[in-house]
Design an enzyme around this catalytic site. Structure first.
Site, PDB file in Angstrom:
ATOM      1  N   HIS A  12       0.856  -1.186   0.000  1.00  0.00           N
ATOM      2  CA  HIS A  12       0.000   0.000   0.000  1.00  0.00           C
ATOM      3  C   HIS A  12       0.893   1.237   0.000  1.00  0.00           C
ATOM      4  CE1 HIS A  12      -2.961  -2.918   1.973  1.00  0.00           C
ATOM      5  NE2 HIS A  12      -3.236  -2.806   0.688  1.00  0.00           N
ATOM      6  N   HIS A  31      -4.200  -4.882 -12.345  1.00  0.00           N
ATOM      7  CA  HIS A  31      -4.232  -3.791 -11.351  1.00  0.00           C
ATOM      8  C   HIS A  31      -2.835  -3.272 -11.035  1.00  0.00           C
ATOM      9  CE1 HIS A  31      -2.652  -6.712  -8.627  1.00  0.00           C
ATOM     10  NE2 HIS A  31      -2.920  -6.022  -7.530  1.00  0.00           N
TER      11      HIS A  31
HETATM   12  N1  LIG Z   1       3.209   3.432  -8.285  1.00  0.00           N
HETATM   13  C1  LIG Z   1       3.507   2.501  -7.364  1.00  0.00           C
HETATM   14  N2  LIG Z   1       3.097   1.224  -7.555  1.00  0.00           N
HETATM   15  C2  LIG Z   1       3.385   0.313  -6.612  1.00  0.00           C
HETATM   16  C3  LIG Z   1       4.112   0.617  -5.453  1.00  0.00           C
HETATM   17  N3  LIG Z   1       4.235  -0.511  -4.684  1.00  0.00           N
HETATM   18  C4  LIG Z   1       3.585  -1.485  -5.355  1.00  0.00           C
HETATM   19  N4  LIG Z   1       3.058  -1.000  -6.506  1.00  0.00           N
HETATM   20  C5  LIG Z   1       2.204  -1.681  -7.484  1.00  0.00           C
HETATM   21  O1  LIG Z   1       0.908  -1.785  -6.923  1.00  0.00           O
HETATM   22  C6  LIG Z   1       0.353  -3.053  -7.246  1.00  0.00           C
HETATM   23  C7  LIG Z   1      -0.689  -3.342  -6.192  1.00  0.00           C
HETATM   24  O2  LIG Z   1      -0.647  -4.640  -5.692  1.00  0.00           O
HETATM   25  P1  LIG Z   1      -1.688  -5.321  -4.669  1.00  0.00           P
HETATM   26  O3  LIG Z   1      -1.738  -6.752  -5.110  1.00  0.00           O
HETATM   27  O4  LIG Z   1      -1.179  -5.129  -3.300  1.00  0.00           O
HETATM   28  O5  LIG Z   1      -2.999  -4.662  -4.797  1.00  0.00           O
HETATM   29  C8  LIG Z   1       1.569  -3.977  -7.295  1.00  0.00           C
HETATM   30  O6  LIG Z   1       1.347  -5.057  -8.158  1.00  0.00           O
HETATM   31  C9  LIG Z   1       2.651  -3.076  -7.845  1.00  0.00           C
HETATM   32  O7  LIG Z   1       2.736  -3.181  -9.227  1.00  0.00           O
HETATM   33  C10 LIG Z   1       4.538   1.970  -5.269  1.00  0.00           C
HETATM   34  O8  LIG Z   1       5.168   2.324  -4.264  1.00  0.00           O
HETATM   35  N5  LIG Z   1       4.214   2.865  -6.248  1.00  0.00           N
HETATM   36 MN   LIG Z   2      -4.327  -3.709  -3.465  1.00  0.00          MN
END
Ligand SMILES: Nc1nc2c(ncn2[C@@H]2O[C@H](COP(=O)(O)O)[C@@H](O)[C@H]2O)c(=O)[nH]1
Ligand SMILES: [Mn+2]
EC number: 6.5.1.8
Length: 374
Positions: free
Chosen positions: A134, A284
């Site tokens: 997050h 996502h």
């Molecule tokens: N722009 C950013 N994207 C990020 C960061 N840390 C992770 N991520 C991306 O978010 C998705 C969400 O994954 P979830 O499964 O927890 O919903 C993850 O796949 C990354 O691609 C960030 O700091 N900044």
């Molecule tokens: Mn998530």
């Protein structure tokens, strides 16, 4: 006739479609999980997104259609989603702004009742971001890839936006736990009751993302606009009389979705136009390619903590937790450009704008913590 249809449903395995080009990074373990899900009673179709990766017992990056409701397929972070708020600042100096972020581990209710109607009355963690991947990210619109669509959203190159990724915190965990304590990975015994609690968690997630955006806007002296998108990627939707479970997959049929990259790479706002074979969904995020343990081990061998606080794109990372800095390093994720390319190649989405991070907030630095950690 009714009987033969029923028995056909019982003995025909659900279909599985993975939306990724042959060269894309998809772990066999995640594809195996899609097939395990497809073998569950009532399952009709499983769509794996290009950010597909293995999860705890079920894949992440999948849309799963079934005549039976399975809470474990959505997981505990019900209502997790990503919102993008237009965020106007007088001066954008990332180094200065990073030091002014509020402590988003401290709930708004810590100094008294929040004074608003909160879904399920769950005020404990309101206004907090949570751990894991997050984040709250101040970003700049980097490239406009669909001028007409970006214009309709009021976005131009160089604009600053606030991207908020968070879910329902302890509320979603409580909802899943109350199910699994009795039924484990089995179906919801009372789907209507689960869905009512689920909808509360989804509303809570939306409210929480809004509250965090307001807290950051107040602290940074910014003008906050209405979100151009705020879409959940962990949820259940009733679709044509069936349950469409999404775990790490965003509704992508006529919806604008921010597909997050990493704190050190671009993210993409896309216009989704996914059909039934894709579970009406899009990816996502970039999706993990490395476990947290591997990311920690490899990262420690390669980088210092100080190196990780500044990314390859020059952005600043606010993260008071050293372990998390390594676990969430950009190298632990797949290439976002590949994920977007796969969505485009399969006709599921059209890129609208890309964003590049300026400041990514994960958790407060010890010096900025007022009133202690919660
Ligand atoms: N722009 C950013 N994207 C990020 C960061 N840390 C992770 N991520 C991306 O978010 C998705 C969400 O994954 P979830 O499964 O927890 O919903 C993850 O796949 C990354 O691609 C960030 O700091 N900044
Ligand atoms: Mn998530």
């Amino acid at each position: 006739m009714g009987r033969s249809v029923l028995s056909q449903q019982q003995f025909t395995r659900a279909t599985v479609t993975i939306f990724a080009e042959p060269g894309s990074w998809i772990e066999t373990g995640a594809v195996d999980q899609c097939h395990q899900v497809a073998a569950l009673d009532g399952m009709i179709h499983v769509a794996g997104m290009p950010d597909l990766h293995p999860g705890k017992g079920a894949p992440i990056g999948a849309a799963m259609l079934s005549s039976v409701l399975y809470p474990f397929l959505v997981g505990s972070d019900i209502g997790c989603g990503i919102a993008v708020f237009p965020f106007r600042l007088k001066r954008v100096v990332p180094e200065r702004l990073a030091g002014r972020f509020p402590d988003l581990d401290r709930p708004v209710g810590a100094d008294g009742p929040p004074g608003i109607d909160v879904p399920a009355g769950y005020t404990d963690q309101l206004g907090t971001v949570g751990r894991g991947n997050h984040f709250v990210e101040l970003a700049k619109v980097d490239a406009v890839l669909d001028t007409g669509h970006a214009g309709r959203l009021g976005l131009s190159a160089g604009d600053t936006v606030l991207i908020v990724h968070s879910g329902s915190r302890g509320l979603g965990e409580r909802i899943l736990r109350s199910h699994t304590e009795v039924h484990g990975a089995g179906p919801a015994a009372d789907p209507a009751a689960y869905l009512a609690a689920h909808d509360d968690a989804v509303r809570w997630g939306h409210l929480n993302r809004r509250i965090m955006a307001e807290r950051v806007a107040d602290a940074l002296g910014a003008d906050l606009g209405e979100p151009v998108t705020d879409v959940c990627h962990n949820s259940v939707e009733i679709r044509d009389g069936h349950y469409l479970h999404r775990k790490g997959a965003a509704p992508g049929d006529g919806t604008d979705v921010l597909i997050a990259g990493t704190r050190g790479t671009r993210s993409f706002l896309v216009a989704g136009h996914a059909g039934p074979q894709a579970g009406h969904s899009v990816a996502h995020g970039a999706g993990r390619k490395m476990s947290r343990t591997d990311a920690l081990r490899r990262g420690r061998a390669k980088h210092t903590v100080e190196e990780l606080r500044r990314t390859a794109v020059g952005s600043i990372v606010v993260c008071g937790d050293r372990q998390l800095l390594f676990e969430e390093a950009p190298g632990a994720y797949k290439r976002i450009e590949q994920v977007i390319g796969d969505l485009v190649a399969h006709g599921l989405a059209t890129p609208v704008v890309s964003t590049v991070p300026l400041v990514t907030y994960k958790t407060a630095e010890p010096t900025s913590r007022k009133g202690g950690r919660r």
